[in-house]
Design an enzyme around this catalytic site. Sequence first.
Site, PDB file in Angstrom:
ATOM      1  N   ASP A  12       7.405  47.908  21.136  1.00 32.20           N
ATOM      2  CA  ASP A  12       8.391  49.004  21.182  1.00 32.20           C
ATOM      3  C   ASP A  12       9.160  49.170  19.880  1.00 32.20           C
ATOM      4  OD1 ASP A  12       7.625  49.325  23.836  1.00 32.20           O
ATOM      5  OD2 ASP A  12       9.171  47.943  24.554  1.00 32.20           O
ATOM      6  N   LYS A  15       5.960  52.121  16.860  1.00 32.92           N
ATOM      7  CA  LYS A  15       4.600  52.288  16.308  1.00 32.92           C
ATOM      8  C   LYS A  15       4.102  53.713  16.532  1.00 32.92           C
ATOM      9  CE  LYS A  15       3.195  48.982  19.041  1.00 32.92           C
ATOM     10  NZ  LYS A  15       4.492  48.525  19.544  1.00 32.92           N
ATOM     11  N   GLY A  39       3.441  51.724  25.768  1.00 35.53           N
ATOM     12  CA  GLY A  39       4.089  53.027  25.919  1.00 35.53           C
ATOM     13  C   GLY A  39       4.511  53.449  24.529  1.00 35.53           C
ATOM     14  N   HIS A  40       3.812  54.408  23.947  1.00 40.99           N
ATOM     15  CA  HIS A  40       4.099  54.838  22.573  1.00 40.99           C
ATOM     16  C   HIS A  40       4.672  56.251  22.614  1.00 40.99           C
ATOM     17  CE1 HIS A  40       0.953  51.813  20.824  1.00 40.99           C
ATOM     18  NE2 HIS A  40       1.880  51.247  21.575  1.00 40.99           N
ATOM     19  N   GLN A 198       1.587  46.574  21.526  1.00 44.06           N
ATOM     20  CA  GLN A 198       2.475  45.407  21.657  1.00 44.06           C
ATOM     21  C   GLN A 198       2.973  44.992  20.257  1.00 44.06           C
ATOM     22  OE1 GLN A 198      -0.780  45.153  23.678  1.00 44.06           O
ATOM     23  NE2 GLN A 198       0.511  46.425  24.921  1.00 44.06           N
ATOM     24  N   ARG A 279      11.982  49.623  32.667  1.00 50.04           N
ATOM     25  CA  ARG A 279      12.887  48.470  32.702  1.00 50.04           C
ATOM     26  C   ARG A 279      13.834  48.470  31.501  1.00 50.04           C
ATOM     27  NH1 ARG A 279       8.732  43.535  32.991  1.00 50.04           N
ATOM     28  NH2 ARG A 279       7.541  44.989  31.724  1.00 50.04           N
ATOM     29  N   ASP A 309      19.443  54.196  12.469  1.00 47.47           N
ATOM     30  CA  ASP A 309      20.546  55.058  12.921  1.00 47.47           C
ATOM     31  C   ASP A 309      21.285  54.479  14.134  1.00 47.47           C
ATOM     32  OD1 ASP A 309      17.843  55.735  13.978  1.00 47.47           O
ATOM     33  OD2 ASP A 309      19.042  56.847  15.439  1.00 47.47           O
ATOM     34  N   VAL A 390      15.043  57.007  10.625  1.00 44.43           N
ATOM     35  CA  VAL A 390      16.468  57.183  10.936  1.00 44.43           C
ATOM     36  C   VAL A 390      16.693  58.071  12.159  1.00 44.43           C
ATOM     37  CG1 VAL A 390      17.271  56.726   8.589  1.00 44.43           C
ATOM     38  CG2 VAL A 390      16.576  59.050   9.218  1.00 44.43           C
TER      39      VAL A 390
HETATM   40  P1  GDP Z   1       6.173  51.752  20.394  1.00 46.27           P
HETATM   41  O1  GDP Z   1       5.733  51.117  21.651  1.00 46.27           O
HETATM   42  O2  GDP Z   1       6.207  50.785  19.242  1.00 46.27           O
HETATM   43  O3  GDP Z   1       5.414  53.000  20.040  1.00 46.27           O
HETATM   44  O4  GDP Z   1       7.702  52.190  20.621  1.00 46.27           O
HETATM   45  P2  GDP Z   1       8.291  52.949  21.934  1.00 46.27           P
HETATM   46  O5  GDP Z   1       7.881  54.365  21.893  1.00 46.27           O
HETATM   47  O6  GDP Z   1       7.996  52.161  23.157  1.00 46.27           O
HETATM   48  O7  GDP Z   1       9.845  52.769  21.690  1.00 46.27           O
HETATM   49  C1  GDP Z   1      10.468  53.236  20.534  1.00 46.27           C
HETATM   50  C2  GDP Z   1      11.541  54.254  20.966  1.00 46.27           C
HETATM   51  O8  GDP Z   1      12.407  54.504  19.868  1.00 46.27           O
HETATM   52  C3  GDP Z   1      10.967  55.616  21.338  1.00 46.27           C
HETATM   53  O9  GDP Z   1      11.782  56.191  22.317  1.00 46.27           O
HETATM   54  C4  GDP Z   1      11.043  56.399  20.039  1.00 46.27           C
HETATM   55  O10 GDP Z   1      11.128  57.815  20.252  1.00 46.27           O
HETATM   56  C5  GDP Z   1      12.333  55.878  19.470  1.00 46.27           C
HETATM   57  N1  GDP Z   1      12.428  55.832  18.008  1.00 46.27           N
HETATM   58  C6  GDP Z   1      11.465  55.555  17.085  1.00 46.27           C
HETATM   59  N2  GDP Z   1      12.002  55.503  15.847  1.00 46.27           N
HETATM   60  C7  GDP Z   1      13.329  55.737  16.000  1.00 46.27           C
HETATM   61  C8  GDP Z   1      14.428  55.773  15.086  1.00 46.27           C
HETATM   62  O11 GDP Z   1      14.302  55.564  13.891  1.00 46.27           O
HETATM   63  N3  GDP Z   1      15.655  56.032  15.637  1.00 46.27           N
HETATM   64  C9  GDP Z   1      15.848  56.234  16.969  1.00 46.27           C
HETATM   65  N4  GDP Z   1      17.081  56.476  17.393  1.00 46.27           N
HETATM   66  N5  GDP Z   1      14.844  56.205  17.846  1.00 46.27           N
HETATM   67  C10 GDP Z   1      13.607  55.945  17.359  1.00 46.27           C
HETATM   68  P1  IMO Z   2       3.994  48.682  23.222  1.00 44.11           P
HETATM   69  O1  IMO Z   2       2.612  48.950  22.688  1.00 44.11           O
HETATM   70  C1  IMO Z   2       6.793  45.832  24.989  1.00 44.11           C
HETATM   71  C2  IMO Z   2       5.101  42.815  27.690  1.00 44.11           C
HETATM   72  C3  IMO Z   2       5.438  42.901  29.173  1.00 44.11           C
HETATM   73  C4  IMO Z   2       5.385  41.436  29.545  1.00 44.11           C
HETATM   74  C5  IMO Z   2       4.234  40.890  28.699  1.00 44.11           C
HETATM   75  C6  IMO Z   2       2.909  40.805  29.440  1.00 44.11           C
HETATM   76  O2  IMO Z   2       4.636  49.845  23.877  1.00 44.11           O
HETATM   77  O3  IMO Z   2       4.831  48.065  22.168  1.00 44.11           O
HETATM   78  P2  IMO Z   2       1.180  42.629  30.332  1.00 44.11           P
HETATM   79  O4  IMO Z   2       1.352  43.727  31.343  1.00 44.11           O
HETATM   80  O5  IMO Z   2       0.714  43.100  28.995  1.00 44.11           O
HETATM   81  O6  IMO Z   2       0.350  41.495  30.858  1.00 44.11           O
HETATM   82  O7  IMO Z   2       2.667  42.018  30.154  1.00 44.11           O
HETATM   83  O8  IMO Z   2       4.112  41.799  27.611  1.00 44.11           O
HETATM   84  N1  IMO Z   2       4.525  44.049  27.107  1.00 44.11           N
HETATM   85  C7  IMO Z   2       5.176  44.861  26.276  1.00 44.11           C
HETATM   86  N2  IMO Z   2       6.456  44.845  25.844  1.00 44.11           N
HETATM   87  N3  IMO Z   2       5.946  46.761  24.531  1.00 44.11           N
HETATM   88  C8  IMO Z   2       4.656  46.777  24.925  1.00 44.11           C
HETATM   89  O9  IMO Z   2       3.747  47.617  24.410  1.00 44.11           O
HETATM   90  C9  IMO Z   2       4.225  45.815  25.859  1.00 44.11           C
HETATM   91  N4  IMO Z   2       3.043  45.565  26.480  1.00 44.11           N
HETATM   92  C10 IMO Z   2       3.239  44.476  27.219  1.00 44.11           C
HETATM   93  O10 IMO Z   2       6.723  43.446  29.371  1.00 44.11           O
HETATM   94  O11 IMO Z   2       6.559  40.769  29.124  1.00 44.11           O
HETATM   95 MG    MG Z   3       6.371  50.898  23.618  1.00 39.03          MG
END
Ligand code: GDP
Ligand code: IMO
Ligand code: MG
Length: 409
Positions: A12, A15, A39-40, A198, A279, A309, A390
């Site tokens: 998270d 990416k 979840g991207h 991840q 969660r 930010d 940012v």
């Molecule tokens: P990923 O799994 O690495 O692709 O990241 P996620 O999408 O799960 O979580 C990143 C969250 O931060 C998402 O809601 C993005 O829209 C948000 N996000 C990404 N870059 C920034 C940033 O620079 N600032 C803020 N405020 N939100 C960001």
């Molecule tokens: P992205 O690509 C954050 C965590 C789960 C759990 C552990 C194992 O969005 O960054 P699993 O269902 O993979 O067997 O769960 O890994 N987990 C993540 N945490 N971002 C993710 O993906 C994750 N994918 C799995 O919460 O602790």
């Molecule tokens: Mg994610």
Amino acid sequence: MKIVVVGAQWGDEGKGKMVDRLADEADLVVRFSGGANAGHTVVAQGVTYKLHLVPSGIIVPGKVAVLGSGMVVDPAALFSELDELARQGVNWQGRVWVSDRAHLVLPTYKELDQEMETKRRVPIGTTGRGIGITYALKAHRDGVRVGELFVSACWDHLRPAEKEFLAPFRERLRPMVTDLVAFMRRNAHRDILFEGAQGVLLDLDYGTYPFVSSGYSAAGGAALGGGIGPRHIDKVFGVFKAYSTRVGNGPFPTEFTTGNPLGEKLREVGQEYGVTTGRARRTGFLDLVALRYACWTNSLDGLIATKMDVYDEFEEVQVCTGYKLNGQVTDDFPATVAELEAVEPVIKSFPGWKTPLGECRTWDSLPVKARDYLSFIESFTGTPIDIVSVGADRAQTIVRKSPWTRSSL
Ligand code: GDP
Ligand code: IMO
Ligand code: MG
């Protein structure tokens, strides 16, 4: 050029945003690991897209998105995601390919994943998407691969319930399935972005085992899961947040103690809630011991800092520069959960910049205090921060040096 983007923390990190931003200059985007546990999020022109299986490059018109061999694919989740993308106006037809060597997630695997969680002494807090079971069956050589759906000798061997579940997806998948190795050989001359899932601290080998996922989140997996050899990779980038978060259980040395208002504030300002499970994410300050470990285990050429930010209103920002363990300070990242749970972080504080960063588009326009914070991270990790994010929108990005820049001879 072939560029890999991985998460440098516990997932998270942003990416999805960065892969979408960098996909402009790529021909193909290949996801090399994980499944619908990911979840991207991509925010482009005010629209939010939530991707779980489909590579984040799909939002950029004309780009080709490939689900690599290292992925575990739940076909029901894939088609519901593709239907949602179509509903949001993304024309993905003819642009999404799935490796014939990727493994399929079947409904019983998800049930077993959820059931096994309830039986663990300390649950991992999995996403319940059947990820661990699918990778376990793959290693046990008892999994079902995508390519088997189209070879009658393989199809005939499937159990009746498996056939019943898979039959409706078979014809929809057929035109999307490719021999990834041949596909990548044909596209060897193209610019390719490899998207990780991840983060390295959730990697099966280099993460905080057993509180990890089951795929390879580290950059080494890009070659294996992306259908190329390791020497074809030109550069590797690691995305990290200006602070730390973690979903699910497991050690987290810089976590704010429960009820600490800074932790709550980070969660609310940063909207730290899981894209996949909703969660609340656990929050903490930046762990430079862990980040330097990520730089080494992924051989990072550059770092990408996100969510700067979120700290706009903070009086002070902190980083961890060492771990106190058994009376000694170490800056190595220990291998066992017991040690990670026992460490006490050595803290360094920086004054907050107390200025909104959302409109900054150049390094020089960042307040000096924000630059000082980032420069310290660069010097501690020995790795340049080439991009700073940012805000969630694609446009809210400072590119100091484009990853696509070829170094001059
Ligand atoms: P990923 O799994 O690495 O692709 O990241 P996620 O999408 O799960 O979580 C990143 C969250 O931060 C998402 O809601 C993005 O829209 C948000 N996000 C990404 N870059 C920034 C940033 O620079 N600032 C803020 N405020 N939100 C960001
Ligand atoms: P992205 O690509 C954050 C965590 C789960 C759990 C552990 C194992 O969005 O960054 P699993 O269902 O993979 O067997 O769960 O890994 N987990 C993540 N945490 N971002 C993710 O993906 C994750 N994918 C799995 O919460 O602790
Ligand atoms: Mg994610």
